[in-house]
Design an enzyme around this catalytic site. Structure first.
Site, short mmCIF file in Angstrom:
data_model
loop_
_atom_site.label_atom_id
_atom_site.label_comp_id
_atom_site.label_asym_id
_atom_site.label_seq_id
_atom_site.Cartn_x
_atom_site.Cartn_y
_atom_site.Cartn_z
N GLY A 13 0.80 -1.22 0.00
CA GLY A 13 0.00 0.00 0.00
C GLY A 13 0.84 1.27 0.00
O GLY A 13 1.97 1.30 -0.50
N SER A 14 0.30 2.30 0.64
CA SER A 14 0.83 3.65 0.48
C SER A 14 2.25 3.87 0.95
O SER A 14 2.86 4.89 0.61
CB SER A 14 -0.09 4.65 1.18
OG SER A 14 -1.31 4.70 0.51
#
Lengths: 533, 135
Positions: free
Chosen positions: A261-262
C-alpha cells in the site's frame, strides 16, 4: 687338563656375557631414546591417551551485547538392549513414563528382543535420574548436545531450528550453518534482545487492541544494514519442538510477500524528486478520481480540489501520487524499483526469502497502482532495505543478521539531496500528515503510513487490510528504521472505527521508538521536544 | 673382577627395573588424574553452559517486565523524563571571595575550558512551506 680344554668353556662364557651385555645395552638404548623423545618432543601419545570428550557441535549465538540466544546444552540420549529385559512390555511402560517417550513405539521395538534401540534423545538430568531409579538392566546413556533457546518465543522465526542431529534446518541456524559448526567462539548476531522484546511486545498489544490476525515488524540500522529486531506474530516456542494452537512457523517478514500500500509512495516520490519531475511549490489537481479503462483511482478521504506536492505525500493522496508517477512512466519506474532491489530476489543470511511479484505487463495503469503499493508484492524486509536507502543518504544496503562494525558502502541509488528532501517529506507525514500518532517528542520521527486492501479471490477486499507504518529516527541524521505491519486489524471505538496504518501501526511505531531510543543511545533533541511536546 | 661386574650389573638392572616400575606407575596414576581432571573440566564447562543458559532465560526482558508489572508499582518512563549528564545545567560558578578582584582574575583562566558549550541543535521540519489545505 690341557690348555685347550680349559679355554673352550671360558670362550663360551665370555661370548654369553658379551651377548647379555649387548642385550642390556640395547634395552637401555631403547629406554634412553624413549626418555629423550618424551623429554625433548613432549608427552606425545601418552598425553592424548583416552577418548576425547564429546564437544558441542555448534557455537553459541549471542546478540550484539553478548546476551545468549542459542546454545548447545549437554543432555543424554538413552538406548536400551531389549534382550536384557525380563518383561519388555513392563520395561516399555516404565521407560515411557520416566522419559515421556511413546509407549507403543517402545513396546514395538522392544518386542523383537534384539539389537540396540533408541528410547529417547535429549534427556534432561531429572529424566536421567528418573530412569536410573527404575533399576532396569540393559540401558545405556550416551552424552549428546541439544540446542536450547533461552529467549524462547522471541526471535524464534529469525534464529530458526536444528534437527535432532544438530544440523540447521531453518532460519539463521540453516543460513549460518557452515559458520557456526565446529566454531568455539560465540557468533555475534545483529539482534538486540531488548529491542526485539520491545518490538514484539508493542506488536502483540496492537494485535490485541485491533483484534488482528497477525503482525510483523523489524528494526533496521539504516547505515550498517544490521537487523536489530525482526518479529513475526504469531510465533512459536522453539524449545518444545511442537506447535501449540495458533502458533505459526511462518516468518511473515521474509517468507511472505505483500502489497504494502501507500508506504510504497516513498519510492514514487524519491524517483520524482531525484529525476526532478516535481517541484515542492507545485499544486496537484486531485478533484476527480482518475480513470484508466475499468480502473478508478480514488483517495481514502477527501482532500479538496488540489494539494501541494509535499501534502500529496503527507496526506497520502493516491490521485496525486498517480499523476506524479505517470511523469516517470512505466519503463523508468521499473528501472528505479529494480535499482532499489524491489523487483529481484534479495539474498541475506536468512534462507527463507520470498521473491517479489511484479506485474507481467507494466503499462500506465500498472505504473499508477505500483506507485501507491498495489499490484506489486514484496517481502517487508526487502521493502525496509529499499526505504533505508532512501533515507540514509541514498546508498543501497543489504540487510544483515551478523553484527557489523562499519557502515555499508552500497551502490548509490538516489542523490544525497534527494535523500534529504525525502527525509523532510517523511517528517512532514508525522508532523502534519497521516502519521501523527508516531511522533515522539525530541526524536524527530519521520515515516509513511500504508493501508492496503488484501487480494481475496482475484479482487481486493476492502474489509481485509494490511495496515503498516515505516518510521525512521532521528530524521536529521537517520539511524534506525522501524517497520510495523498489522494483518487484518479491526477498527475500534478508540480509533473511531478506523483500522488504517495511521491508527494502528503508527502509534505502535511511536511507542517502539520511545522505548528503544534511550536503549540505543539516541540523544533526544530538547529544543524540538520543547517546541512540540 | 667379572663376578664384581656381574653383581654390579645385576644391581643396576634391579635399580633400573624398580625405577622404571615407579615411573610407569606414576605415569599411570598421572594418566588417571589427567582423565579425571579432563572429565571434571568438561563437567564444569557443561555446568557453566547450563547456568549461562539459565541466567539468559531468567533475565530475558519479557520475564523481567512481567515480574516488575506484577510485583513493583512502576509505570512506563516518559521519554521527556530521561536526560543525560551533558544535558544538566552547569553548576554555578563560585562567588568571588571578599579578598578582591585579584582572586577572580586568578581563577578565571582556569574556568575557561569548562565553559558550557551550547548543544548543537539540528533544524527540524521541512524547509519548504506547509500549506494548510483545510481538508
Amino acid at each position: 687338563m690341557s690348555m685347550d680344554a680349559r679355554s673352550a668353556p671360558n670362550t663360551v662364557v665370555k661370548s654369553r656375557i658379551g651377548l647379555a651385555a649387548g642385550l642390556c645395552a640395547a634395552a637401555f638404548s631403547i629406554i634412553v631414546a624413549r626418555l629423550f623423545e618424551v623429554m625433548v618432543f613432549g608427552a606425545g601419545v601418552a598425553a592424548t591417551a583416552g577418548a576425547a570428550p564429546v564437544q558441542p557441535m555448534r557455537a553459541d549465538f549471542v546478540d550484539r551485547n553478548g546476551v545468549l540466544i542459542a546454545r548447545d546444552l549437554p543432555v543424554s540420549d538413552l538406548y536400551a538392549t531389549p534382550a536384557a529385559f525380563w518383561d519388555t512390555d513392563e520395561a516399555a511402560r516404565e521407560l515411557a513414563k520416566a522419559t515421556g517417550a511413546d509407549v507403543e513405539r517402545l513396546k514395538q521395538v522392544f518386542a523383537a528382543k534384539q539389537g540396540y534401540a533408541l528410547v529417547r534423545r535429549g534427556l534432561s538430568p531429572d529424566m536421567r535420574d528418573g530412569v536410573m531409579r527404575l533399576g532396569l538392566p540393559g540401558l545405556t546413556f550416551e552424552k549428546a548436545y541439544r540446542r536450547y533457546y533461552p529467549a524462547g518465543r522471541i526471535l524464534s522465526h529469525a534464529v530458526g531450528q536444528v534437527d535432532p542431529d544438530d544440523n540447521g534446518v531453518s532460519g539463521l541456524e540453516l543460513g549460518l550453518d557452515q559458520l557456526v559448526r565446529g566454531r568455539s567462539a560465540p557468533l555475534e548476531l545483529s539482534f538486540d534482545v531488548r529491542v526485539q522484546h520491545v518490538l514484539e511486545h508493542e506488536m502483540r498489544e496492537t494485535m490485541r487492541a485491533f483484534s488482528a490476525k497477525a503482525a510483523g515488524g523489524l528494526v533496521l540500522d539504516v547505515r550498517t544494514g544490521e537487523v536489530l529486531a525482526l518479529a513475526s506474530l504469531p510465533n512459536y516456542e522453539p524449545n518444545s519442538r511442537s506447535l501449540a494452537t495458533g502458533d505459526s512457523i511462518r516468518n511473515r517478514l521474509t517468507q511472505d510477500v505483500y502489497e504494502l500500500g501507500s508506504i510504497f509512495k516513498i519510492f514514487a516520490f524519491a524517483q520524482a524528486v531525484d529525476e526532478k519531475t516535481v517541484r515542492f511549490d507545485e499544486w496537484i489537481n486531485i478533484a476527480k478520481p482518475l480513470r484508466f479503462g475499468r480502473h478508478t483511482i480514488n483517495d481514502f478521504t477527501n482532500h479538496g480540489s488540489s494539494l501541494s506536492v509535499p501534502m500529496v505525500f503527507a496526506e497520502s493522496s493516491n490521485i496525486g501520487t498517480a499523476q506524479i508517477a505517470l511523469r516517470a512512466g512505466p519503463t523508468r519506474q521499473q528501472a528505479f524499483l529494480r535499482r532499489l532491489g524491489l523487483l529481484d530476489g534479495m539474498k541475506t543470511e536468512l534462507p527463507e526469502m520470498a521473491s517479489p511479484l511484479s506485474p507481467r505487463r507494466w503499462n500506465e495503469v500498472e505504473t499508477v497502482t505500483v506507485s501507491y503499493g498495489q499490484g506489486i508484492s514484496v517481502n517487508p524486509l526487502a521493502f525496509a532495505a529499499a526505504a533505508a536507502a532512501v533515507v540514509n543518504g541514498g546508498t543501497l544496503i543489504r540487510p544483515t543478521f551478523v553484527k557489523q562494525t562499519t557502515p555499508q558502502k552500497g551502490e548509490r541509488v538516489i542523490s544525497e539531496a534527494t535523500s534529504r528532501s525525502m527525509r523532510e517529506l517523511m517528517r512532514l507525514v508525522v508532523t502534519d500528515g497521516t502519521g501523527s500518532k508516531a511522533d515522539v517528542p525530541g526524536y524527530e520521527v519521520g515515516g509513511k503510513t500504508g493501508t492496503a486492501d488484501k487480494p481475496v479471490n482475484g479482487s481486493y477486499a476492502r474489509s481485509s487490510l494490511i495496515s503498516s507504518f515505516v518510521g525512521v529516527f532521528p530524521m536529521s541524521q537517520p539511524q534506525y528504521l522501524v517497520f510495523v505491519m498489522i494483518d487484518e486489524p479491526k477498527g475500534t471505538k478508540a480509533s473511531f472505527g478506523f483500522a488504517t496504518g495511521g491508527w494502528t501501526a503508527a502509534p505502535a511505531v511511536g511507542r517502539v521508538v520511545s522505548r528503544i531510543a534511550p536503549l540505543l543511545g539516541v540523544r533526544r533533541n530538547d529544543t524540538l521536544a520543547a517546541a512540540n511536546p | 673382577m667379572i663376578r664384581t661386574l656381574n653383581f654390579a650389573f645385576i644391581a643396576i638392572t634391579g635399580f633400573v627395573c624398580l625405577g622404571l616400575y615407579r615411573i610407569a606407575e606414576e605415569a599411570r596414576v598421572a594418566q588417571v588424574d589427567l582423565r579425571e581432571t579432563r572429565a571434571s573440566i568438561v563437567q564444569e564447562q557443561d555446568a557453566l553452559a547450563v547456568l549461562g543458559a539459565e541466567w539468559a532465560r531468567v533475565t530475558q526482558p519479557a520475564r523481567i517486565q512481567a515480574l516488575s508489572q506484577k510485583h513493583l508499582d512502576l509505570s512506563d518512563l516518559p521519554v521527556m523524563e530521561l536526560s543525560s549528564l551533558m544535558q544538566l545545567p552547569q553548576k554555578a560558578l563560585p562567588l568571588a571571595p571578599e579578598t578582591g578582584f585579584a582572586t577572580v582574575k586568578a581563577i578565571a583562566p582556569a574556568l575557561k575550558p569548562s565553559q558550557p558549550k551550547a548543544p548543537a541543535v539540528e533544524p527540524d521540519g521541512p524547509t519548504f512551506a506547509v500549506i494548510n489545505t483545510g481538508t
